[in-house]
Design an enzyme around this catalytic site. Structure first.
Site, short mmCIF file in Angstrom:
data_model
loop_
_atom_site.label_atom_id
_atom_site.label_comp_id
_atom_site.label_asym_id
_atom_site.label_seq_id
_atom_site.Cartn_x
_atom_site.Cartn_y
_atom_site.Cartn_z
N SER A 7 106.26 134.27 -81.44
CA SER A 7 105.43 135.53 -80.08
C SER A 7 105.55 136.82 -81.13
O SER A 7 106.65 137.31 -81.43
CB SER A 7 105.42 135.30 -78.77
OG SER A 7 105.52 136.71 -78.65
N HIS A 32 101.03 133.67 -81.41
CA HIS A 32 100.99 133.74 -80.23
C HIS A 32 101.31 136.05 -79.39
O HIS A 32 101.86 136.33 -80.15
CB HIS A 32 102.16 133.51 -79.34
CG HIS A 32 102.24 133.87 -77.88
ND1 HIS A 32 101.16 132.67 -77.15
CD2 HIS A 32 103.07 133.82 -76.74
CE1 HIS A 32 101.49 133.31 -75.18
NE2 HIS A 32 102.72 134.13 -75.98
N ASP A 34 100.59 138.50 -77.17
CA ASP A 34 102.13 139.12 -75.35
C ASP A 34 100.70 140.39 -75.19
O ASP A 34 101.40 141.48 -75.78
CB ASP A 34 103.00 139.52 -75.70
CG ASP A 34 103.19 138.01 -74.86
OD1 ASP A 34 102.95 136.78 -74.56
OD2 ASP A 34 104.22 136.94 -75.86
N MET A 36 100.50 143.18 -72.28
CA MET A 36 101.10 143.41 -71.80
C MET A 36 100.27 145.05 -70.70
O MET A 36 100.53 145.70 -71.38
CB MET A 36 101.69 144.01 -71.06
CG MET A 36 102.96 141.96 -71.65
SD MET A 36 104.81 142.09 -71.96
CE MET A 36 105.68 140.30 -72.77
N HIS A 65 97.53 136.24 -75.01
CA HIS A 65 98.09 135.82 -73.73
C HIS A 65 98.42 137.10 -73.11
O HIS A 65 98.47 138.23 -73.48
CB HIS A 65 99.73 135.39 -73.82
CG HIS A 65 100.47 135.19 -72.57
ND1 HIS A 65 101.61 135.01 -72.34
CD2 HIS A 65 100.14 135.51 -71.26
CE1 HIS A 65 102.26 135.02 -71.29
NE2 HIS A 65 100.29 134.76 -70.14
N MET A 67 98.36 139.24 -70.22
CA MET A 67 99.27 139.48 -68.79
C MET A 67 98.90 140.91 -68.91
O MET A 67 99.36 141.78 -68.38
CB MET A 67 100.52 139.65 -69.31
CG MET A 67 101.35 138.74 -69.29
SD MET A 67 102.35 138.33 -70.83
CE MET A 67 102.09 138.34 -71.82
N MET A 136 105.09 129.22 -68.02
CA MET A 136 105.38 130.29 -68.22
C MET A 136 107.28 129.85 -67.60
O MET A 136 107.44 129.57 -66.53
CB MET A 136 105.41 131.52 -67.76
CG MET A 136 104.66 132.14 -67.57
SD MET A 136 104.52 132.96 -70.03
CE MET A 136 105.85 133.52 -70.07
N ASP A 174 106.17 129.44 -72.96
CA ASP A 174 106.09 130.59 -72.95
C ASP A 174 108.05 131.02 -72.01
O ASP A 174 107.90 130.54 -71.05
CB ASP A 174 105.11 130.76 -72.82
CG ASP A 174 105.04 132.77 -73.36
OD1 ASP A 174 106.54 132.72 -73.68
OD2 ASP A 174 103.92 133.21 -73.44
C1 DX5 Z 1 106.86 137.18 -71.84
C2 DX5 Z 1 105.57 136.39 -73.20
C3 DX5 Z 1 106.60 135.82 -74.46
C4 DX5 Z 1 107.97 136.17 -75.01
C5 DX5 Z 1 108.81 134.88 -75.02
O1 DX5 Z 1 106.88 137.76 -71.27
O2 DX5 Z 1 104.84 136.37 -72.54
O3 DX5 Z 1 105.63 135.68 -75.16
O4 DX5 Z 1 107.52 137.44 -75.99
O5 DX5 Z 1 110.54 135.63 -75.76
P1 DX5 Z 1 111.00 134.49 -76.37
O6 DX5 Z 1 110.73 133.61 -76.77
O7 DX5 Z 1 111.99 135.50 -77.02
O8 DX5 Z 1 111.56 134.07 -74.52
ZN ZN Z 2 103.46 134.93 -74.35
#
Ligand code: DX5
Ligand code: ZN
Length: 221
Positions: A7, A32, A34, A36, A65, A67, A136, A174
């Site tokens: 990620s 990946h 993320d 948000m 991904h 969110m 998750m 994840d």
């Molecule tokens: C969390 C994200 C993850 C995050 C994982 O909200 O969706 O993808 O980056 O991070 P680590 O691997 O550090 O837990």
């Molecule tokens: Zn993620």
């Protein structure tokens, strides 16, 4: 081999292109991203502009991904920016089939994501329309959190459901995936491992990714 999806949330954004080329050279399978929005999760990160830059930095599949609330409004933009896989949270809408169909019709592979507290039965009837299910294993919003242990049992139950209904669907996990947790997660039936801090926080990406793959073991597929 099972798949590792670093990620970029934990990457150094002053050198994003370099970081992505480094994980590709180190044996990563997917990148990946993320996304948000500060509404669905309490953090704001990146949008299609960054996905477009990621796309230009690698040949690896770009795994976006989302969110975000109302993900259906942004699917087209993210696929146009270069997303190969797009996952949306089950919790974000009541017209999930329509959103998953939209992802596929735009030309990307659809995935459905479940928060840690969301029961598996909510996605039973969309399983046949997705290429992967993302569980998750932390509450989404931030990197570097600890793996929630009951995700292992949830993964085992999901694997059973997938075997019964639609065996080609991949299970992605994840949150809190690292060298200490990956073997058990893999044993529970996961196929794709998202890892932010465990990869980008390490000093040797190739060593970390190959150790992760070794601990995850061979794919039974
Ligand atoms: C969390 C994200 C993850 C995050 C994982 O909200 O969706 O993808 O980056 O991070 P680590 O691997 O550090 O837990
Ligand atoms: Zn993620």
């Amino acid at each position: 081999m099972k798949l590792i999806a670093p990620s970029i949330l934990s990457a150094d954004f002053t050198r994003l292109g370099e970081e992505i080329r480094a994980i590709e050279a180190a044996g990563a399978d997917w990148v990946h991203v993320d996304v948000m929005d500060g509404h669905f999760v309490p953090n704001i990160t990146m949008g299609p502009l960054i996905v477009e830059a990621v796309r230009r930095s690698t040949k690896l599949p770009v795994d976006v991904h989302l969110m975000i609330e109302n993900p259906e409004r942004y699917i087209h933009d993210f696929v146009k920016a270069g997303a190969d896989l797009v996952s949306v949270h089950l919790e974000t809408g009541v017209h999930l089939n329509r959103t998953l169909e939209l992802i596929r019709s735009c030309g990307a592979r659809p995935g459905v994501v479940l928060n840690p507290a969301t029961p598996l039965n909510g996605m039973e009837w969309v399983l046949e329309f997705v290429d992967f299910v993302l569980l998750m294993s932390v509450n989404p919003g931030f990197g570097g959190q600890s793996f929630i242990p009951n995700t292992l049992e949830k993964t085992r139950r999901l694997k059973q459901m997938i075997n019964d209904i639609h065996p080609s669907v991949l299970i992605q996990i994840d949150g809190g995936v690292n060298l200490s947790t990956i073997a058990d997660i893999s044993g529970a039936g996961a196929d794709v491992f998202v890892a932010g801090s465990a990869v980008f926080g390490s000093s040797d990406y190739a060593k970390t990714i190959s150790e992760m793959k070794q601990k995850a073991g061979p794919s039974e597929r």
